[in-house]
Design a protein around this motif. Structure first.
Motif, PDB file in Angstrom:
ATOM      1  N   VAL A 186       0.857  -0.856  -0.441  1.00 57.03           N
ATOM      2  CA  VAL A 186      -0.198   0.253   0.210  1.00 57.03           C
ATOM      3  C   VAL A 186       1.203   0.888  -0.152  1.00 57.03           C
ATOM      4  CG1 VAL A 186      -0.414   0.461   2.441  1.00 57.03           C
ATOM      5  CG2 VAL A 186      -2.073   0.777   0.656  1.00 57.03           C
ATOM      6  N   HIS A 187       2.198   0.863   1.281  1.00 55.27           N
ATOM      7  CA  HIS A 187       2.975   2.468   0.365  1.00 55.27           C
ATOM      8  C   HIS A 187       3.342   2.725  -0.837  1.00 55.27           C
ATOM      9  CE1 HIS A 187       4.504   2.158   5.493  1.00 55.27           C
ATOM     10  NE2 HIS A 187       2.936   2.620   5.165  1.00 55.27           N
ATOM     11  N   GLU A 188       3.860   1.671  -1.918  1.00 51.31           N
ATOM     12  CA  GLU A 188       4.301   1.657  -2.659  1.00 51.31           C
ATOM     13  C   GLU A 188       3.351   1.909  -4.108  1.00 51.31           C
ATOM     14  OE1 GLU A 188       6.438   1.908  -6.231  1.00 51.31           O
ATOM     15  OE2 GLU A 188       7.492   1.351  -3.575  1.00 51.31           O
ATOM     16  N   ARG A 189       1.785   1.866  -3.601  1.00 48.11           N
ATOM     17  CA  ARG A 189       1.016   2.374  -4.218  1.00 48.11           C
ATOM     18  C   ARG A 189       0.029   3.859  -3.774  1.00 48.11           C
ATOM     19  NH1 ARG A 189      -1.171  -2.996  -3.263  1.00 48.11           N
ATOM     20  NH2 ARG A 189      -2.526  -2.252  -1.385  1.00 48.11           N
ATOM     21  N   LEU A 190       0.755   4.117  -2.530  1.00 51.25           N
ATOM     22  CA  LEU A 190       0.493   5.705  -2.520  1.00 51.25           C
ATOM     23  C   LEU A 190       1.513   6.434  -2.824  1.00 51.25           C
ATOM     24  CD1 LEU A 190      -1.100   4.934   1.445  1.00 51.25           C
ATOM     25  CD2 LEU A 190      -2.012   6.403  -1.074  1.00 51.25           C
ATOM     26  N   ARG A 191       2.938   6.005  -2.648  1.00 51.43           N
ATOM     27  CA  ARG A 191       3.939   6.426  -3.741  1.00 51.43           C
ATOM     28  C   ARG A 191       3.541   6.368  -5.458  1.00 51.43           C
ATOM     29  NH1 ARG A 191       7.059   3.099  -0.337  1.00 51.43           N
ATOM     30  NH2 ARG A 191       8.323   3.745   1.339  1.00 51.43           N
ATOM     31  N   LEU A 192       3.278   5.843  -5.610  1.00 51.89           N
ATOM     32  CA  LEU A 192       2.938   5.844  -7.184  1.00 51.89           C
ATOM     33  C   LEU A 192       1.787   7.143  -7.407  1.00 51.89           C
ATOM     34  CD1 LEU A 192       3.460   2.014  -8.562  1.00 51.89           C
ATOM     35  CD2 LEU A 192       4.760   3.936  -8.797  1.00 51.89           C
ATOM     36  N   ALA A 193       0.440   6.938  -6.631  1.00 42.93           N
ATOM     37  CA  ALA A 193      -0.432   7.259  -6.986  1.00 42.93           C
ATOM     38  C   ALA A 193       0.348   9.733  -6.630  1.00 42.93           C
ATOM     39  CB  ALA A 193      -1.189   7.517  -6.485  1.00 42.93           C
ATOM     40  N   LEU A 194       1.328   9.243  -5.475  1.00 44.38           N
ATOM     41  CA  LEU A 194       1.255  10.993  -5.425  1.00 44.38           C
ATOM     42  C   LEU A 194       2.531  10.842  -6.533  1.00 44.38           C
ATOM     43  CD1 LEU A 194       1.865  13.027  -3.434  1.00 44.38           C
ATOM     44  CD2 LEU A 194       3.438  11.901  -2.856  1.00 44.38           C
ATOM     45  N   LEU A 195       3.253  10.867  -6.752  1.00 41.69           N
ATOM     46  CA  LEU A 195       3.940  11.122  -8.290  1.00 41.69           C
ATOM     47  C   LEU A 195       2.623  11.430  -9.309  1.00 41.69           C
ATOM     48  CD1 LEU A 195       6.722  10.778  -9.622  1.00 41.69           C
ATOM     49  CD2 LEU A 195       6.624   8.750 -10.255  1.00 41.69           C
ATOM     50  N   ALA A 196       1.755  10.449  -9.494  1.00 40.17           N
ATOM     51  CA  ALA A 196       1.063  10.518 -10.451  1.00 40.17           C
ATOM     52  C   ALA A 196       0.264  12.191 -10.645  1.00 40.17           C
ATOM     53  CB  ALA A 196      -0.057   9.616 -10.890  1.00 40.17           C
ATOM     54  N   ALA A 197      -0.025  12.804  -9.227  1.00 37.51           N
ATOM     55  CA  ALA A 197      -0.031  13.892  -9.102  1.00 37.51           C
ATOM     56  C   ALA A 197      -0.024  15.094  -8.952  1.00 37.51           C
ATOM     57  CB  ALA A 197      -0.918  14.262  -7.710  1.00 37.51           C
ATOM     58  N   LEU A 198       2.043  14.424  -8.597  1.00 41.46           N
ATOM     59  CA  LEU A 198       3.154  16.054  -8.833  1.00 41.46           C
ATOM     60  C   LEU A 198       3.019  15.830 -10.136  1.00 41.46           C
ATOM     61  CD1 LEU A 198       4.883  17.617  -7.739  1.00 41.46           C
ATOM     62  CD2 LEU A 198       6.738  15.610  -7.405  1.00 41.46           C
ATOM     63  N   GLU A 199       3.466  14.977 -11.236  1.00 42.11           N
ATOM     64  CA  GLU A 199       3.496  14.982 -12.438  1.00 42.11           C
ATOM     65  C   GLU A 199       1.894  15.800 -12.774  1.00 42.11           C
ATOM     66  OE1 GLU A 199       4.399  11.605 -14.060  1.00 42.11           O
ATOM     67  OE2 GLU A 199       5.973  11.539 -13.461  1.00 42.11           O
ATOM     68  N   ALA A 200       1.300  15.579 -12.015  1.00 44.75           N
ATOM     69  CA  ALA A 200      -0.222  16.483 -13.132  1.00 44.75           C
ATOM     70  C   ALA A 200       0.013  17.896 -12.886  1.00 44.75           C
ATOM     71  CB  ALA A 200      -1.156  16.012 -12.419  1.00 44.75           C
ATOM     72  N   ALA A 201       0.772  18.449 -11.222  1.00 42.20           N
ATOM     73  CA  ALA A 201       1.333  19.489 -11.131  1.00 42.20           C
ATOM     74  C   ALA A 201       1.765  20.621 -11.901  1.00 42.20           C
ATOM     75  CB  ALA A 201       1.336  19.551  -9.663  1.00 42.20           C
ATOM     76  N   ARG A 202       2.696  20.153 -12.457  1.00 45.21           N
ATOM     77  CA  ARG A 202       3.966  20.116 -12.961  1.00 45.21           C
ATOM     78  C   ARG A 202       3.680  19.916 -14.565  1.00 45.21           C
ATOM     79  NH1 ARG A 202       8.889  15.618 -10.113  1.00 45.21           N
ATOM     80  NH2 ARG A 202       9.153  17.212  -8.338  1.00 45.21           N
ATOM     81  N   ASP A 203       3.361  19.793 -15.014  1.00 44.34           N
ATOM     82  CA  ASP A 203       2.783  19.245 -16.509  1.00 44.34           C
ATOM     83  C   ASP A 203       1.850  20.013 -16.804  1.00 44.34           C
ATOM     84  OD1 ASP A 203       4.474  17.251 -17.406  1.00 44.34           O
ATOM     85  OD2 ASP A 203       3.634  15.533 -17.021  1.00 44.34           O
ATOM     86  N   GLY A 204       1.012  20.762 -15.657  1.00 46.00           N
ATOM     87  CA  GLY A 204      -0.264  21.811 -16.472  1.00 46.00           C
ATOM     88  C   GLY A 204       0.243  23.020 -16.822  1.00 46.00           C
ATOM     89  N   ALA A 205      -0.408  23.047 -17.861  1.00 45.25           N
ATOM     90  CA  ALA A 205       0.114  24.289 -18.670  1.00 45.25           C
ATOM     91  C   ALA A 205      -0.712  25.733 -18.132  1.00 45.25           C
ATOM     92  CB  ALA A 205      -0.632  24.386 -20.294  1.00 45.25           C
ATOM     93  N   ASP A 206      -1.513  25.347 -17.867  1.00 44.56           N
ATOM     94  CA  ASP A 206      -2.444  26.720 -16.434  1.00 44.56           C
ATOM     95  C   ASP A 206      -2.710  26.444 -15.273  1.00 44.56           C
ATOM     96  OD1 ASP A 206      -4.977  26.097 -17.312  1.00 44.56           O
ATOM     97  OD2 ASP A 206      -4.297  27.051 -19.262  1.00 44.56           O
ATOM     98  N   ALA A 207      -3.014  27.215 -14.357  1.00 43.07           N
ATOM     99  CA  ALA A 207      -3.196  27.582 -13.133  1.00 43.07           C
ATOM    100  C   ALA A 207      -5.021  25.927 -13.206  1.00 43.07           C
ATOM    101  CB  ALA A 207      -3.889  28.325 -12.270  1.00 43.07           C
ATOM    102  N   ALA A 208      -5.889  26.659 -14.372  1.00 45.22           N
ATOM    103  CA  ALA A 208      -6.190  25.998 -14.893  1.00 45.22           C
ATOM    104  C   ALA A 208      -7.048  24.377 -14.679  1.00 45.22           C
ATOM    105  CB  ALA A 208      -7.708  26.733 -15.544  1.00 45.22           C
ATOM    106  N   ASP A 209      -5.956  24.605 -15.980  1.00 40.11           N
ATOM    107  CA  ASP A 209      -5.198  22.695 -16.344  1.00 40.11           C
ATOM    108  C   ASP A 209      -4.907  22.034 -14.568  1.00 40.11           C
ATOM    109  OD1 ASP A 209      -5.644  23.825 -18.946  1.00 40.11           O
ATOM    110  OD2 ASP A 209      -4.171  23.913 -19.585  1.00 40.11           O
ATOM    111  N   ALA A 210      -4.078  22.668 -14.309  1.00 41.13           N
ATOM    112  CA  ALA A 210      -3.598  21.784 -12.811  1.00 41.13           C
ATOM    113  C   ALA A 210      -4.367  21.376 -12.125  1.00 41.13           C
ATOM    114  CB  ALA A 210      -2.189  22.495 -12.508  1.00 41.13           C
TER     115      ALA A 210
END
Length: 154
Positions: free
Chosen positions: A17-41
């Motif tokens: 479960v810790h590994e799955r939570l790490r992966l979920a957080l990574l996906a959220a972080l990538e979404a924030a970093r890839d957001g072209a603008d605040a609305a997308d992110a």
């Protein structure tokens, strides 16, 4: 099923479960970093945060309600560690609330990534401490409960 595989499974369940939570957080972080603008992110993070935040909160609630009382009952010497882990859970819950507030208010993707990076650092420290301190006890823990109730649905 014999008792030994079930007892050892608590340690494996925690690590998985810790590994799955790490992966979920990574996906959220990538979404924030890839957001072209605040609305997308914000839109992407509303989805990722909803899933990740609920999963992490559910994980901690299960530990607080089921795992930790069983550990302290069977291993009273674990009370100090459990107390520290509960304090971490409270701090992480506060960080999750702040992240949710930032996502809903449309903060910039840079600010959202900052929230997630801070959460990632605290979460990783917490997971490593929990794994190091609890793994030996989990191998011997007797707890009659469903893994999803103890560690969350992930």
């Amino acid at each position: 099923m014999s008792d030994i595989p079930r007892l050892v499974a608590w340690r494996r369940e925690l690590l998985q479960v810790h590994e799955r939570l790490r992966l979920a957080l990574l996906a959220a972080l990538e979404a924030a970093r890839d957001g072209a603008d605040a609305a997308d992110a914000s839109r992407d993070l509303l989805l990722y945060c909803h899933g990740f935040c609920l999963a992490l909160d559910s994980h901690h609630r299960g530990e607080d309600a089921l795992l930790f009382p069983a550990l302290v009952e069977q291993y009273p010497e674990a009370a100090r560690v459990v107390s520290m882990l509960r304090q971490d859970h409270d701090m992480i819950a506060s960080l999750l609330t702040g992240l949710d507030r930032a996502v809903r208010s449309g903060d910039s993707s840079r600010l959202l990534a900052g929230h997630l990076e801070g959460l990632a650092a605290i979460m990783e420290s917490h997971f490593r401490f929990e794994e190091r301190e609890l793994e030996p006890l989990l191998d011997k823990l007797e707890l009659d409960a469903e893994a999803a109730a103890v560690f969350g649905p992930l």
